[in-house]
Design a protein around this motif. Structure first.
Motif, PDB file in Angstrom:
ATOM      1  N   THR B  81       0.854  -1.188   0.000  1.00 26.47           N
ATOM      2  CA  THR B  81       0.000   0.000   0.000  1.00 26.47           C
ATOM      3  C   THR B  81       0.890   1.239   0.000  1.00 26.47           C
ATOM      4  OG1 THR B  81      -1.579  -1.220   1.327  1.00 26.47           O
ATOM      5  CG2 THR B  81      -1.853   1.148   1.251  1.00 26.47           C
ATOM      6  N   LYS B  89      -5.234   4.439   5.312  1.00 29.94           N
ATOM      7  CA  LYS B  89      -5.891   3.201   4.917  1.00 29.94           C
ATOM      8  C   LYS B  89      -5.975   2.228   6.097  1.00 29.94           C
ATOM      9  CE  LYS B  89      -6.198   0.156   1.050  1.00 29.94           C
ATOM     10  NZ  LYS B  89      -5.564  -0.414  -0.121  1.00 29.94           N
ATOM     11  N   MET B  90      -4.885   2.121   6.841  1.00 31.09           N
ATOM     12  CA  MET B  90      -4.908   1.217   7.992  1.00 31.09           C
ATOM     13  C   MET B  90      -5.916   1.697   9.039  1.00 31.09           C
ATOM     14  SD  MET B  90      -3.094  -1.378   7.382  1.00 31.09           S
ATOM     15  CE  MET B  90      -3.534  -2.117   8.943  1.00 31.09           C
ATOM     16  N   ILE B  93      -9.259   0.629   7.734  1.00 28.29           N
ATOM     17  CA  ILE B  93      -9.406  -0.831   7.782  1.00 28.29           C
ATOM     18  C   ILE B  93      -9.667  -1.272   9.218  1.00 28.29           C
ATOM     19  CG2 ILE B  93      -8.070  -2.982   7.651  1.00 28.29           C
ATOM     20  CD1 ILE B  93      -6.811  -1.905   5.079  1.00 28.29           C
ATOM     21  N   ASN B  94      -8.908  -0.696  10.160  1.00 27.90           N
ATOM     22  CA  ASN B  94      -9.067  -1.060  11.557  1.00 27.90           C
ATOM     23  C   ASN B  94     -10.408  -0.600  12.113  1.00 27.90           C
ATOM     24  OD1 ASN B  94      -6.735  -2.517  12.266  1.00 27.90           O
ATOM     25  ND2 ASN B  94      -5.535  -0.633  12.284  1.00 27.90           N
ATOM     26  N   GLU B  98     -12.351  -4.469   9.212  1.00 25.79           N
ATOM     27  CA  GLU B  98     -12.019  -5.344   8.090  1.00 25.79           C
ATOM     28  C   GLU B  98     -11.048  -6.438   8.566  1.00 25.79           C
ATOM     29  OE1 GLU B  98     -10.072  -4.383   3.954  1.00 25.79           O
ATOM     30  OE2 GLU B  98     -11.476  -2.792   4.498  1.00 25.79           O
ATOM     31  N   TYR B 100      -7.965  -8.811   8.487  1.00 22.06           N
ATOM     32  CA  TYR B 100      -6.651  -9.042   7.901  1.00 22.06           C
ATOM     33  C   TYR B 100      -5.840  -9.796   8.949  1.00 22.06           C
ATOM     34  CZ  TYR B 100      -5.022  -5.157  10.799  1.00 22.06           C
ATOM     35  OH  TYR B 100      -4.719  -4.357  11.858  1.00 22.06           O
ATOM     36  N   SER B 338      -3.348  -8.976  13.546  1.00 20.02           N
ATOM     37  CA  SER B 338      -4.634  -8.356  13.829  1.00 20.02           C
ATOM     38  C   SER B 338      -5.408  -9.157  14.876  1.00 20.02           C
ATOM     39  CB  SER B 338      -5.454  -8.280  12.549  1.00 20.02           C
ATOM     40  OG  SER B 338      -6.783  -7.952  12.847  1.00 20.02           O
TER      41      SER B 338
END
Lengths: 332, 510
Positions: B81, B89-90, B93-94, B98, B100, B338
């Protein structure tokens, strides 16, 4: 002429619809629905969108009152009451973002309206010309350029060392300006960008409204010796009033939400420009990204929604006070 | 078929090389037995990390998955990324929950501490002991302790250079043209940089190099020098004085004022570009030859070679500040698992391989042998770009971020000048004086509101000041205004809380 009338009905529909719907609901609900089936179907995608994104997500409001942890979910996170709202007022950032959102939006609405009306009038006057379509297209095109790309256009113009504008200033012997460090210029810069992007589509709505006006009115006025300005003032403007009011009302309803792409991309998220460019939407986004705190971002968002909701009610109340019985303008 | 053969021989060759080289700062032992791979169910793991996706990413991923399938019956999806977007983005996502499995996390990007506070990362202590004994043994427990938060480790430390000496990077072409070699050798402080910048600026102004626009690009953090500061929300502790374990408000220190004044003077003198750039833009401009120097980032052993591979021209690094070993320096490169990973133990197995198996690690770091690199000298583990490429910049797989994927001491070197670089780095790691607070991590849970406001103020006031954009005496944006805003935001409460925690920590660790 026939065509004009039809277009007029479409353009005027939003203004009259709520009232008609009220009547329909009380009397002949089924028949009303069947008669307007086409319109309902046309509105359906938007209604679904609103339902999913504005109503289903409403449940998430509780996050604002929790110490939300993504992995635990809403049911597993701890309740902490109003603690998340404290950070909103720990600094004046939230107040500043509120002030910027409202003043900038008010400016965009007011000046945007004048410019859109003016453009619509200009095109209306030359409507038969072969170039009309060309003008309309040119005015509309900027609307389809993403803010990211616009931000690079603006950077090419305003960059301190290589920007077109500073090069011009130097060529006429003036000092270059560090645009991205000087927050005082940004309301005007943003206004310019907004008009460039949005005036075209605004004018289109008013143009269709103007085309719906019975041409006989103008002919009669001309015979009576009315000037262009008088025709505009006494025929065009009054006929457009419902459309203008409904547009203003809708715009006022959104005054608390700013166009994120515009305010985040065009000033390039420069901290020095926050005093005049940080609006609620960018503030909320930064709360989420920088602080990585979902609950605080949700609290900021709820604050935005509540004040925005209050504002819609207030605007509607004002309109209700000034509207006349046979020309209802308010939403509810 | 023939490809498979070559892969086998490659595996053998790599294993032999690793054994022969004996750089072995980490043991090769502790690997999982091959037999158990068959008993494990097949899983796919999602690994998110920073960097432009290289052209041959898919090919490398496929090659890696052949090995992973054989060893631990798993495959990874490598999600490179862009650095400019990685942090945002992280965060999304967190926050969005999402799923991962593995992600790069650090004290400076995809923030480790907020990830832990938000419970986005899984505690790793048990997983490490059970599934990654080799990785666990590769570092002393004192090092691991730097990654501990409230007693648990949430990130695997990618061994690399821990201390972060500060200084600058300059194009060698400029040094040669202006005969600056000796001047740079003798420099010992940032103050001396001013005259160097002036010399370089005169050269820029001469127009001899039409691409060159500015002497340097500056990206200082808010705190600089021998202060231990990170994740203290505007506070700092003197890093070289063990008797003085007092947190202070950094914006009020003489060091901050001096640095801000210096940066502003440079900016006024026209050494620096006037606009702040975002994401990868400054580095892209440096690569394009617009700046002669970059004053930022970590200067480290072997960094010149790494930079040359990335930039395509030779550079020289100069250290101006010999740093101290701080907690955030050790946690500058972590790999986290994660907390919503469905297969955390499998993810740990991948990390074990990545940190202890040179073949797997270098495949991720350098690409496929024969396609992306070939041996220059196998005995010293020196590699060169595989033909037809002649420079690393031309290779279609060149992430050049070894420190992001595992134990960098297992990386093949790319220049003869790098021989011994890992030993040098290891020595630097062990010999750098530790901060009085090494191992201490501030827990902001009790002052969350204040911490949030102070984080925003750091971006809005601190960074522009540190980088010379703002006059330190400006009534609205200067240091005094910054201090007032910090006071309003409750920095005194954070100070009291931090001092209390430091005292407790000192008492417990004395």
């Amino acid at each position: 002429m026939d065509i004009h009338v039809k277009e007029g009905q479409i353009a005027a529909a939003p203004a009259a619809a709520p009232n008609r719907m009220q009547r329909g609901l009380t009397t002949m609900r089924g028949q009303h629905f069947r008669r307007n089936l086409t319109w309902f179907l046309m509105a359906l995608p938007a209604l679904i969108w609103i339902f999913v994104f504005k109503y289903v997500t409403l449940f998430g409001v509780v996050i604002a009152f929790q110490d939300y942890k993504g992995r635990r979910g809403i049911s597993g996170s701890d309740w902490i009451g109003l603690k998340n709202f404290e950070f909103l007022f720990a600094t004046d950032s939230a107040v500043r973002a509120t002030r910027n959102t409202v003043t900038l939006n008010l400016m965009f609405i007011a000046i945007g309206l004048v410019v859109a009306l003016l453009l619509a009038w200009l095109i209306f006057e030359i409507y038969t010309s072969a170039l009309t379509k060309f003008y309309q297209t040119m005015l509309l095109l900027p609307r389809f350029i993403s803010w990211v790309i616009v931000s690079y256009f603006v950077f090419a113009l305003l960059s301190t060392d290589n920007g077109v504008i500073n090069k011009f200033l130097e060529s006429i012997g003036r000092d270059p300006v560090a645009w991205y460090n000087s927050s005082e210029f940004w309301p005007m810069i943003l206004l310019t960008v907004v008009l460039w992007g949005g005036a075209g589509i605004g004018s289109l709505i008013y143009l269709s409204g103007m085309l719906a006006i019975d041409p006989q009115l103008f002919e009669a006025a001309k015979i009576d010796g009315a000037s262009k300005w008088q025709q505009y003032r006494f025929i065009t403007f009054p006929m457009l009033k419902p459309l203008i009011v409904i547009n203003l009302l809708l715009a006022l309803g959104g005054i608390f939400s700013a166009d994120f792409g515009l305010f985040y991309q065009v000033p390039r998220n420069q901290a020095l420009l926050y005093p005049t460019t940080d609006v609620l939407d960018t503030f909320i986004y930064r709360s989420l990204i920088e602080l990585q705190n979902v609950s605080m971002a949700a609290a900021a968002n709820l604050y935005q929604s509540l004040v925005g909701f209050g504002l819609v009610l207030a605007a509607n109340w004002v309109v209700r006070r000034i509207e006349s019985q046979d020309e209802p303008l308010s939403l509810f | 078929m023939s490809q498979k053969m070559s892969r086998r021989s490659f595996i053998r060759a790599a294993g032999a090389a690793a054994a022969a080289a004996g750089v072995g700062l980490t043991p090769m032992a502790g690997l999982l037995s091959r037999v158990s791979a068959q008993d494990l169910p097949f899983v796919t793991l999602r690994w998110i990390y920073g960097g432009q996706p290289p052209e041959d990413l898919q090919a490398v991923q496929d090659a890696l998955n052949v090995i992973l399938k054989e060893r631990i019956n798993a495959e990874v999806i490598m999600e490179a990324t862009d650095w400019g977007a990685f942090n945002d983005k992280m965060a999304l996502i967190n926050a969005g929950g999402e799923v991962y499995d593995i992600a790069y996390t650090a004290s400076w990007i995809n923030n480790y501490y907020s990830n832990v506070n938000n419970e986005y990362l899984a505690p790793l202590d048990d997983l490490l002991l059970e599934h990654a004994p080799g990785l666990w043994d590769s570092m002393p427990e004192t090092t691991w302790n730097a990654a501990r938060i409230r007693g648990s480790i949430y990130g695997v430390i990618n061994q690399q250079i821990f201390p972060r000496p500060q200084g600058f990077t300059i194009k060698r072409e400029i040094i040669d043209k202006l005969d600056l070699g000796a001047t740079i050798d003798n420099m010992t402080s940032y103050d001396e940089l001013t005259s160097l910048l002036q010399t370089v600026k005169d050269y820029v102004d001469s127009g001899e190099d039409p691409n060159l626009e500015y002497a340097a690009y500056l990206s200082f953090g808010v705190t600089i020098g021998t202060w231990d500061n990170e994740n203290l929300y505007g506070l700092a502790v003197k890093g070289d004085d063990f008797d003085f374990r007092q947190a202070v408000i950094f914006s009020g220190t003489e060091d901050f004022r001096q640095r801000a004044e210096m940066a502003y003077a440079w900016s006024q003198a026209g050494f620096l570009p006037p606009d702040r750039l975002s994401g990868d833009e400054p580095r892209a401009n440096f690569r394009a030859g617009k700046y002669a120097m970059m004053i930022s980032g970590t200067i480290k052993p072997g960094g010149e070679v790494e930079n040359e591979a990335l930039l395509g021209f030779p550079v020289r690094d100069k250290i101006l500040y010999n740093p101290i070993l701080t907690t955030p320096a050790v946690t500058a490169t972590l790999t986290g698992i994660s907390s919503n990973s469905p297969n955390p133990e499998r993810a740990m197995m991948v990390l074990e391989l990545m940190n202890t198996n040179k073949e797997v690690y270098n495949l991720f770091c350098k690409g496929i042998q024969g396609t992306h690199w070939e041996w220059e000298d196998e005995t010293i583990e020196l590699i060169r770009p595989a033909a037809p490429a002649t420079t690393w910049a031309e290779v279609k797989y060149n992430p050049n971020t070894d420190w992001q994927f595992g134990n960098q001491f297992n990386a093949y070197i790319i220049d003869r000048a790098q021989v011994g670089v890992w030993e040098a780095t290891y020595d630097l790691n062990t010999q750098t004086p530790p901060s009085p607070l090494l191992g201490f991590t501030f827990d902001a849970a009790n002052v969350q509101t204040e911490a949030a406001a102070l984080t925003s103020l750091g971006t809005e006031y601190g960074e522009p000041l540190a980088n010379g954009i703002v006059d330190p005496d400006d009534p609205e944006r200067g240091i005094a205004a910054f201090q007032q805003r910090e006071k309003d935001a409750g920095i005194d409460r954070v100070l009291a809380e931090a001092q209390r925690q430091i005292d407790e920590w000192v008492a417990a660790n004395a």
